[in-house]
Design an enzyme around this catalytic site. Structure first.
Site, PDB file in Angstrom:
ATOM      1  N   ARG A   1     -10.819   6.696  74.408  1.00 48.92           N
ATOM      2  CA  ARG A   1      -9.507   6.279  73.910  1.00 48.92           C
ATOM      3  C   ARG A   1      -9.551   5.056  73.436  1.00 48.92           C
ATOM      4  O   ARG A   1      -9.739   3.918  74.286  1.00 48.92           O
ATOM      5  CB  ARG A   1      -8.487   6.523  75.022  1.00 48.92           C
ATOM      6  CG  ARG A   1      -7.193   6.017  74.696  1.00 48.92           C
ATOM      7  CD  ARG A   1      -6.428   6.945  73.486  1.00 48.92           C
ATOM      8  NE  ARG A   1      -6.078   8.065  74.195  1.00 48.92           N
ATOM      9  CZ  ARG A   1      -5.625   9.231  73.547  1.00 48.92           C
ATOM     10  NH1 ARG A   1      -5.504   9.050  72.277  1.00 48.92           N
ATOM     11  NH2 ARG A   1      -5.365  10.172  73.867  1.00 48.92           N
TER      12      ARG A   1
ATOM     13  N   ARG B   1     -15.785  14.195  67.559  1.00 48.23           N
ATOM     14  CA  ARG B   1     -15.632  12.917  68.291  1.00 48.23           C
ATOM     15  C   ARG B   1     -16.202  13.215  69.692  1.00 48.23           C
ATOM     16  O   ARG B   1     -16.122  12.375  70.609  1.00 48.23           O
ATOM     17  CB  ARG B   1     -14.071  12.426  68.504  1.00 48.23           C
ATOM     18  CG  ARG B   1     -13.245  13.483  68.867  1.00 48.23           C
ATOM     19  CD  ARG B   1     -11.642  12.761  68.799  1.00 48.23           C
ATOM     20  NE  ARG B   1     -10.749  13.671  69.417  1.00 48.23           N
ATOM     21  CZ  ARG B   1      -9.352  13.342  69.545  1.00 48.23           C
ATOM     22  NH1 ARG B   1      -9.017  12.032  69.328  1.00 48.23           N
ATOM     23  NH2 ARG B   1      -8.476  14.394  70.035  1.00 48.23           N
TER      24      ARG B   1
ATOM     25  N   HIS C   1     -10.091   7.127  62.718  1.00 50.54           N
ATOM     26  CA  HIS C   1      -8.927   6.731  63.276  1.00 50.54           C
ATOM     27  C   HIS C   1      -8.831   5.566  64.332  1.00 50.54           C
ATOM     28  O   HIS C   1      -8.731   5.535  65.660  1.00 50.54           O
ATOM     29  CB  HIS C   1      -8.973   7.945  64.403  1.00 50.54           C
ATOM     30  CG  HIS C   1      -7.449   8.221  65.090  1.00 50.54           C
ATOM     31  ND1 HIS C   1      -6.854   7.397  65.922  1.00 50.54           N
ATOM     32  CD2 HIS C   1      -6.674   9.280  65.092  1.00 50.54           C
ATOM     33  CE1 HIS C   1      -5.812   7.933  66.376  1.00 50.54           C
ATOM     34  NE2 HIS C   1      -5.526   9.032  66.068  1.00 50.54           N
TER      35      HIS C   1
ATOM     36  N   ASP D   1       4.339   7.578  63.628  1.00 54.13           N
ATOM     37  CA  ASP D   1       3.308   8.359  63.462  1.00 54.13           C
ATOM     38  C   ASP D   1       3.309   9.009  62.049  1.00 54.13           C
ATOM     39  O   ASP D   1       3.880  10.110  61.923  1.00 54.13           O
ATOM     40  CB  ASP D   1       3.516   9.637  64.507  1.00 54.13           C
ATOM     41  CG  ASP D   1       1.950  10.225  64.550  1.00 54.13           C
ATOM     42  OD1 ASP D   1       1.843  11.071  65.645  1.00 54.13           O
ATOM     43  OD2 ASP D   1       1.318  10.083  63.647  1.00 54.13           O
TER      44      ASP D   1
ATOM     45  N   GLU E   1      -5.516   4.036  60.183  1.00 54.72           N
ATOM     46  CA  GLU E   1      -6.588   5.055  60.205  1.00 54.72           C
ATOM     47  C   GLU E   1      -6.802   5.480  58.575  1.00 54.72           C
ATOM     48  O   GLU E   1      -5.783   5.668  57.816  1.00 54.72           O
ATOM     49  CB  GLU E   1      -6.102   6.422  61.053  1.00 54.72           C
ATOM     50  CG  GLU E   1      -5.908   5.968  62.344  1.00 54.72           C
ATOM     51  CD  GLU E   1      -4.856   7.101  62.911  1.00 54.72           C
ATOM     52  OE1 GLU E   1      -5.281   8.540  62.414  1.00 54.72           O
ATOM     53  OE2 GLU E   1      -4.140   7.049  63.737  1.00 54.72           O
TER      54      GLU E   1
HETATM   55  O1  TA6 Z   1      -3.293   9.736  64.323  1.00 55.16           O
HETATM   56  C1  TA6 Z   1      -2.048   9.771  65.106  1.00 55.16           C
HETATM   57  C2  TA6 Z   1      -2.290  11.127  65.846  1.00 55.16           C
HETATM   58  O2  TA6 Z   1      -2.257  12.228  65.198  1.00 55.16           O
HETATM   59  C3  TA6 Z   1      -1.196  11.037  66.950  1.00 55.16           C
HETATM   60  O3  TA6 Z   1      -0.367  12.177  66.651  1.00 55.16           O
HETATM   61  C4  TA6 Z   1      -1.624  11.107  68.388  1.00 55.16           C
HETATM   62  O4  TA6 Z   1      -1.747  12.352  68.526  1.00 55.16           O
HETATM   63  C5  TA6 Z   1      -3.255  10.372  68.058  1.00 55.16           C
HETATM   64  O5  TA6 Z   1      -3.511  10.820  66.670  1.00 55.16           O
HETATM   65  C6  TA6 Z   1      -4.028  10.659  69.252  1.00 55.16           C
HETATM   66  O6  TA6 Z   1      -4.456  11.937  69.199  1.00 55.16           O
HETATM   67  P1  TA6 Z   1      -5.249  12.085  70.457  1.00 55.16           P
HETATM   68  O7  TA6 Z   1      -5.817  13.711  70.378  1.00 55.16           O
HETATM   69  O8  TA6 Z   1      -6.648  11.221  70.380  1.00 55.16           O
HETATM   70  O9  TA6 Z   1      -4.719  12.143  71.592  1.00 55.16           O
END
Ligand code: TA6
Length: 284
Positions: free
Chosen positions: A67, A90, A152, A196, A255
């Protein structure tokens, strides 16, 4: 276990959760990259606040994404019934193909995603005064192949109410909080609730002005037609077990990728190259 990759510049050693990571030290900066996900988790210029955010609660285990830092989203973005959200890149251990030092002192690390699929996926990370990532996808199959990709990136910021984002004015975006398609009318985007947004058909360089830390982060890109802006805000932060309830105050995702209508279709033998360059300077 310590493996010297480039004497005085790069070593591989055991990171959090026992996962192997590459630790890089250049004249200007430090960086860390886990083989798990070829995941850049740290980039910090000497004497400055890190540019990348990493959650204090991030898991470091093979079945979970880290994360923070720069997760590699491939070959799809978002949820997919019966499959891991944001694809499998990932949470896969990538192979380290090559490491090298340039004549100017820049460290280059080259990773390959092991896969049985027809798409061959590589990541080249370059560390110097700035951090750059190059994601290369080649269709080694006999049929055309379609995918989404996204770097991301989680940026470390001083305070969420003290930043503004420039470069998206006039772009249309898919809003995932209040579903619909809108056009960005603001001269600069600020964050005061969950945001978002998938901005489409934009190749613009993004600037994040951070008044608290007194810096402007630049995100320049090529081979990318989509930009995502995300901050989970309060409720979503509380729902993420690997993210502190108050960490939304000090992070912002900007991103760079190719998503939704910008997804990529490669003919057999064709190649897609996406680059992202992350740098910072005092605000203008
Ligand atoms: O990039 C934004 C997003 O698509 C959000 O909707 C949120 O879900 C984030 O990615 C993180 O996703 P993850 O699967 O890493 O918790």
């Amino acid at each position: 276990m310590i493996q010297e990759l480039i004497p005085h510049y790069a070593v591989m050693l055991e990171g959090q959760g026992g996962l192997p990571k590459v630790v890089i030290k250049t004249e200007w900066s430090d960086a860390e990259i886990y083989l798990h996900g070829a995941h850049v988790t740290h980039f910090q210029k000497k004497g400055e606040t890190p540019l990348l955010f990493l959650s204090e609660l991030s898991e470091f285990e093979s079945s979970k994404p880290i994360r923070g830092g720069i997760p590699i989203i491939f070959p799809w973005f978002g949820p997919r019934e019966g499959f891991p959200a944001h694809g499998y890149a990932r949470t896969t251990d990538w192979k380290l193909k090559q490491s090298a030092l340039s004549s100017t002192g820049e460290v280059m690390i080259h990773f390959l995603l092991p896969s049985e699929e027809s798409l061959e996926t590589e990541l080249i990370v370059r560390v110097a005064q700035q951090l750059s990532l190059e994601m290369i996808v080649t269709n080694r199959g006999e049929n055309e192949a379609t995918f989404e990709n996204c770097l991301h990136t989680y940026f470390q910021i001083g305070a969420i109410d003290s930043i503004s984002i420039e470069g998206l004015t006039g772009s249309s975006y898919l809003d995932k909080v209040t579903p619909g398609t809108f056009t960005e009318a603001a001269g600069s985007v600020t964050i005061a609730s969950e945001v978002d947004r998938v901005y489409l058909d934009t190749t613009a360089t993004i600037e994040i002005t951070d008044r608290k830390l007194g810096r402007t982060i630049r995100v320049a890109k090529s081979g990318s037609n989509s930009t995502v802006v995300w901050n989970p805000w309060i409720a979503k932060s509380q729902r993420m077990p690997d993210f502190g309830d108050a960490e939304y105050l000090q992070m912002l995702c900007v991103e760079s990728g190719n998503l939704a209508s910008n997804k990529i279709t490669l003919a057999p033998g064709a190649k897609s190259v996406m680059t992202v360059e992350i740098s910072n300077a005092p605000p203008a």
